[in-house]
Design an enzyme around this catalytic site. Structure first.
Site, PDB file in Angstrom:
ATOM      1  N   ASP A  64      -8.920   5.930  15.005  1.00 58.64           N
ATOM      2  CA  ASP A  64      -9.089   6.024  13.545  1.00 58.64           C
ATOM      3  C   ASP A  64      -9.685   4.716  13.041  1.00 58.64           C
ATOM      4  O   ASP A  64      -9.315   4.196  11.986  1.00 58.64           O
ATOM      5  CB  ASP A  64      -7.758   6.314  12.842  1.00 58.64           C
ATOM      6  CG  ASP A  64      -7.944   6.696  11.366  1.00 58.64           C
ATOM      7  OD1 ASP A  64      -9.062   7.121  10.993  1.00 58.64           O
ATOM      8  OD2 ASP A  64      -6.983   6.569  10.589  1.00 58.64           O
ATOM      9  N   ASP A  90      -3.117   0.078  12.074  1.00 60.92           N
ATOM     10  CA  ASP A  90      -2.944   1.521  11.918  1.00 60.92           C
ATOM     11  C   ASP A  90      -3.206   2.254  13.243  1.00 60.92           C
ATOM     12  O   ASP A  90      -4.226   2.927  13.410  1.00 60.92           O
ATOM     13  CB  ASP A  90      -3.924   1.999  10.820  1.00 60.92           C
ATOM     14  CG  ASP A  90      -3.510   3.334  10.245  1.00 60.92           C
ATOM     15  OD1 ASP A  90      -2.494   3.877  10.687  1.00 60.92           O
ATOM     16  OD2 ASP A  90      -4.224   3.823   9.358  1.00 60.92           O
ATOM     17  N   GLY A 150       0.167   5.245   0.729  1.00 66.58           N
ATOM     18  CA  GLY A 150      -0.830   6.266   1.048  1.00 66.58           C
ATOM     19  C   GLY A 150      -0.180   7.599   1.346  1.00 66.58           C
ATOM     20  O   GLY A 150       0.996   7.814   1.049  1.00 66.58           O
ATOM     21  N   ASN A 175      -9.289   0.277   8.340  1.00 71.02           N
ATOM     22  CA  ASN A 175      -8.238  -0.079   9.287  1.00 71.02           C
ATOM     23  C   ASN A 175      -8.524  -1.365  10.060  1.00 71.02           C
ATOM     24  O   ASN A 175      -8.034  -1.565  11.172  1.00 71.02           O
ATOM     25  CB  ASN A 175      -7.967   1.093  10.234  1.00 71.02           C
ATOM     26  CG  ASN A 175      -7.154   2.178   9.539  1.00 71.02           C
ATOM     27  OD1 ASN A 175      -6.432   1.888   8.581  1.00 71.02           O
ATOM     28  ND2 ASN A 175      -7.265   3.406  10.004  1.00 71.02           N
ATOM     29  N   GLU A 189       0.451   8.954   4.247  1.00 71.86           N
ATOM     30  CA  GLU A 189       1.353   9.036   5.383  1.00 71.86           C
ATOM     31  C   GLU A 189       2.388   7.930   5.465  1.00 71.86           C
ATOM     32  O   GLU A 189       3.368   8.048   6.168  1.00 71.86           O
ATOM     33  CB  GLU A 189       0.531   9.054   6.679  1.00 71.86           C
ATOM     34  CG  GLU A 189      -0.311  10.292   6.764  1.00 71.86           C
ATOM     35  CD  GLU A 189      -1.156  10.357   8.011  1.00 71.86           C
ATOM     36  OE1 GLU A 189      -1.168   9.381   8.781  1.00 71.86           O
ATOM     37  OE2 GLU A 189      -1.801  11.390   8.213  1.00 71.86           O
ATOM     38  N   LYS A 222       6.405  -0.958   7.507  1.00 73.36           N
ATOM     39  CA  LYS A 222       5.667   0.291   7.332  1.00 73.36           C
ATOM     40  C   LYS A 222       6.642   1.454   7.468  1.00 73.36           C
ATOM     41  O   LYS A 222       7.297   1.608   8.504  1.00 73.36           O
ATOM     42  CB  LYS A 222       4.554   0.388   8.382  1.00 73.36           C
ATOM     43  CG  LYS A 222       3.702   1.656   8.263  1.00 73.36           C
ATOM     44  CD  LYS A 222       2.457   1.589   9.133  1.00 73.36           C
ATOM     45  CE  LYS A 222       1.630   2.853   9.062  1.00 73.36           C
ATOM     46  NZ  LYS A 222       0.388   2.776   9.834  1.00 73.36           N
ATOM     47  N   SER A 273       0.838  -1.185   0.000  1.00 79.70           N
ATOM     48  CA  SER A 273       0.000   0.000   0.000  1.00 79.70           C
ATOM     49  C   SER A 273       0.879   1.243   0.000  1.00 79.70           C
ATOM     50  O   SER A 273       1.966   1.261   0.588  1.00 79.70           O
ATOM     51  CB  SER A 273      -0.888  -0.039   1.245  1.00 79.70           C
ATOM     52  OG  SER A 273      -0.925   1.196   1.892  1.00 79.70           O
TER      53      SER A 273
END
Ligand SMILES: Nc1ncnc2c1ncn2[C@@H]1O[C@H](COP(=O)(O)OP(=O)(O)OP(=O)(O)O)[C@@H](O)[C@H]1O
Ligand SMILES: [Mg+2]
Length: 253
Positions: free
Chosen positions: A188, A205, A60, A193, A62, A78, A58
């Site tokens: 979030d 996340d 994104g 997520n 951030e 990550k 992924s």
């Protein structure tokens, strides 16, 4: 390692250690792999015997998440983007969380704190029995955790599965464990997520997750539960999160 990260990265790509797919073009490369990030990545790869990065899962705003093969099995790497993250937004989730009272809040410090905060939150959640990917290592803005998914593909987000109703009650159980045992609010939570792995819903996340003593903890919990509720409503499933909200609210206030 050479000081010029772009040539070091090019060297890696030429050696076939990174294979970039759509969405991870030149722009993202230069955003993600600044010199410090590349160094942090190399160090963590050495430490965990990661011989190669399989593919990006992924990309994104951030972060970028890669699947990689470590000595101990598949992992998700990550990488928090240093340059694009919205710094002002982060403060709302850091100020007020007593666990991070005395850390460096400078602009460069905050991204490292953000990554470390996710690691700590994953660790505390896991200890409390919440379904989250097991955190393995953190170095600067690079976080390594257990990979959720199969050899063929990463675990799908809740919004992508055919049978979301199967997971509803287990999701609420995990929210309850998170609050009551870990003392945290996700902050979030949504159908994006939550990953469905081996028929179970995993919360992911968690950089923004806060202690239940945070002044906005209840507000964040309400938003989390409302997100879940409206996702299910859109799928035609009626839910009632009010009871859980008022019950959990009592352990927060
Ligand atoms: N442990 C994992 N195993 C497999 N896939 C993962 C894992 N962690 C994250 N992913 C994939 O990467 C995506 C992005 O991860 P995450 O939600 O943690 O980052 P983010 O900060 O929301 O990034 P973005 O800026 O893309 O929103 C997830 O939606 C999921 O598809
Ligand atoms: Mg996300």
């Amino acid at each position: 390692m050479k000081d010029d990260s772009s040539s070091a990265l090019r060297e890696l790509i030429n050696r076939g250690e990174f294979s970039f797919s759509k969405g991870l073009g030149r722009k993202t490369e230069s955003l993600v792999f600044d010199r410090g990030t590349l160094r942090a990545l190399f160090e963590i790869m050495n430490r965990l015997s990661i011989r190669y990065i399989d593919y990006p899962v992924s990309s994104g705003k951030e972060s970028v998440v890669f699947k990689a093969q470590a000595g101990g099995g598949p992992v998700a790497v990550k990488i928090y983007k240093r340059s694009t993250i919205k710094f002002n937004k982060l403060h709302e989730y850091i100020d007020g969380d007593h666990r991070f009272d005395s850390v460096n809040r400078s602009r460069s410090g905050i991204i490292l704190l953000w990554a470390r905060k996710e690691f700590t939150n994953l660790l505390e959640s896991r200890r409390a029995g919440v379904l989250v990917p097991e955190p393995i290592a953190i170095n600067k803005n690079v976080l390594v955790m257990k990979y959720l998914g199969t050899v063929k593909r990463p675990a799908p987000q809740l919004r992508k599965v055919d049978d979301p109703e199967t997971y509803y009650s287990r999701i609420l159980t995990n929210v309850r464990l998170l609050v009551e045992r870990a003392g945290l609010v996700h902050a979030d939570l949504s159908e994006f997520n939550i990953l469905i792995h081996r028929k179970k819903p995993y919360l992911i996340d968690m950089a923004q997750s806060v202690s239940i003593t945070h002044p906005k903890a209840l507000q964040f919990l309400r938003r989390d539960l409302n997100n879940i509720s409206s996702f299910y409503a859109r799928s035609g499933i009626v839910t009632n999160v009010e009871a859980l909200l008022s019950e959990l609210g009592r352990s927060i206030e």
